[in-house]
Scaffold this active site. Sequence first.
Site, PDB file in Angstrom:
ATOM      1  N   HIS A  43       0.799  -1.217   0.000  1.00 33.91           N
ATOM      2  CA  HIS A  43       0.000   0.000   0.000  1.00 33.91           C
ATOM      3  C   HIS A  43       0.838   1.277   0.000  1.00 33.91           C
ATOM      4  CE1 HIS A  43      -3.109  -2.920   0.514  1.00 33.91           C
ATOM      5  NE2 HIS A  43      -3.909  -2.009   0.021  1.00 33.91           N
ATOM      6  N   GLU A 283     -10.886 -10.984  -7.146  1.00 44.80           N
ATOM      7  CA  GLU A 283      -9.477 -10.927  -6.740  1.00 44.80           C
ATOM      8  C   GLU A 283      -9.024 -12.220  -6.087  1.00 44.80           C
ATOM      9  OE1 GLU A 283      -8.812  -7.719  -3.915  1.00 44.80           O
ATOM     10  OE2 GLU A 283     -10.769  -7.985  -2.994  1.00 44.80           O
ATOM     11  N   ASP A 307      -4.421  -8.505  -5.564  1.00 44.69           N
ATOM     12  CA  ASP A 307      -4.626  -9.730  -4.799  1.00 44.69           C
ATOM     13  C   ASP A 307      -4.729 -10.950  -5.707  1.00 44.69           C
ATOM     14  OD1 ASP A 307      -4.580  -9.178  -1.978  1.00 44.69           O
ATOM     15  OD2 ASP A 307      -6.315  -7.897  -2.323  1.00 44.69           O
ATOM     16  N   CYS A 354      -9.408  -2.690 -11.228  1.00 46.56           N
ATOM     17  CA  CYS A 354      -8.926  -1.608 -10.367  1.00 46.56           C
ATOM     18  C   CYS A 354      -7.598  -1.932  -9.698  1.00 46.56           C
ATOM     19  CB  CYS A 354      -9.982  -1.221  -9.333  1.00 46.56           C
ATOM     20  SG  CYS A 354     -10.436  -2.576  -8.245  1.00 46.56           S
TER      21      CYS A 354
HETATM   22  C1  PEP Z   1      -6.563  -5.374  -5.593  1.00 46.95           C
HETATM   23  O1  PEP Z   1      -6.440  -6.316  -4.815  1.00 46.95           O
HETATM   24  O2  PEP Z   1      -6.193  -5.422  -6.783  1.00 46.95           O
HETATM   25  C2  PEP Z   1      -7.159  -4.103  -5.164  1.00 46.95           C
HETATM   26  C3  PEP Z   1      -7.461  -3.157  -6.026  1.00 46.95           C
HETATM   27  O3  PEP Z   1      -7.386  -3.914  -3.843  1.00 46.95           O
HETATM   28  P1  PEP Z   1      -6.257  -3.651  -2.741  1.00 46.95           P
HETATM   29  O4  PEP Z   1      -4.984  -3.297  -3.438  1.00 46.95           O
HETATM   30  O5  PEP Z   1      -6.796  -2.557  -1.878  1.00 46.95           O
HETATM   31  O6  PEP Z   1      -6.207  -4.969  -2.031  1.00 46.95           O
HETATM   32 MG    MG Z   2      -7.476  -6.414  -2.947  1.00 50.39          MG
END
Ligand code: PEP
Ligand code: MG
Length: 423
Positions: A43, A283, A307, A354
């Site tokens: 993150h 995911e 993920d 996303c």
């Molecule tokens: C993902 O897992 O691709 C996603 C967009 O969510 P995060 O990165 O918040 O887990």
């Molecule tokens: Mg995710």
Amino acid sequence: GGACDLDRNVIVLAEELLPSDTVRMDLSHVVGLATHLGGATAHTAIIARTLGIPAVVGLEGWEEISSGTEAILDGGAGTLTVSPGEAEREAFRRSDAARREEEQSLAAFRAMPTATADGKCFELFANIGSPGEVKAALEQGAEGVGLFRSEFLFMDRADLPGEEEQFEAYRQAVERMEGRPVIIRTLDVGGDKKLPALPLPREENPFLGCRAVRMTLKRPDVFLPQLRSLLRAAVYGDLSVMFPMISGLEELRVAKAMLEQAREQLEAEGVPTGRVKVGIMVEIPAAALMAERLAREADFFSIGTNDLIQYTLAAERGNENVAGLYTAYHPAVLRLIAATARAAEAAGIPCGMCGEAAGDPLLTAALLGMGVGELSMSPRLIPRVRRLIGGLTLEQCRARARELLSQSDEGAVRTFLMSQENV
Ligand code: PEP
Ligand code: MG
């Protein structure tokens, strides 16, 4: 952390940055992040991308660099040059000037619809973590919000945001988007995201544990106020609710039932609610493999590659020891993406993406060709991807998807992707 507070541009050096650290820091002078731990989709890196500053991870010996030392951070090369000499400074100045020039030429692609050369329209959306980020998203030409990570409202605080506070945040986001679609993801904590106000049991493998929707389904005291606030905010704009980490139909059904329960509560209280579309993040490989059935009960899909990659390849995101294995370019990942998009198309529901792969220019053509109609990314990436799409035809995209999916290993995928023209 090892942040220094000089009154000028600083690079933050640390062993590791957690989402909460970056929320707490005064980032106004921070021009780069360099840490030992963390991968491309940890993150921290995502936040750096949001801010448009470079981040380098996997850095060794950061503790030996003393505060105040001059350094050049190259996000592209993944290097930190400490105490640069004149030649290095000169090279930096030149590449920095080229980068600024490129940014200038991309500016024209902000306020423009997204379409291929032959006129097929696509959507480029923004990933955000708070209503405050809407402004930047619109400035870069986002046509919607494809992922509002609601967990950022919950982080770095001793208590949980209540229904009213959440309602305000979601309402602001949809209002500021002025009728454009906004997809708000319900709380996704656990894994590497921890909340002081919501202590979760210690787990040996948190990414395989009680995270995201698994946790909220067990905690109606947390989930219902969020669902209520989302339904209330939907009165003010085009709001979709998205459930993270759905692994099968049962979870989707229970989550939808709780959303209905929230609506019934509000209606009984005479509180106005808006219509929402209800979608899921794809995911987990199980969801991708069951996409055909899930598509019958979801209004839309959004593929979360961050993920999806880690679960498909059993390579933890953010773990630098397996960073070489963690890639969207593995054919298995690409096939799951294609299968998900195909199932959505067959069921007549939209399929977006996303995860970070959505903003990877090397993948753009093939993703569109597979049937991914909406790409949601860090706002700063939008103009470049839009320019790229304008130079493609739909038939080219489809051909690239077919050719990409015919590759049998990651190396061949990479070779093919690098050989594409106009990226
Ligand atoms: C993902 O897992 O691709 C996603 C967009 O969510 P995060 O990165 O918040 O887990
Ligand atoms: Mg995710």
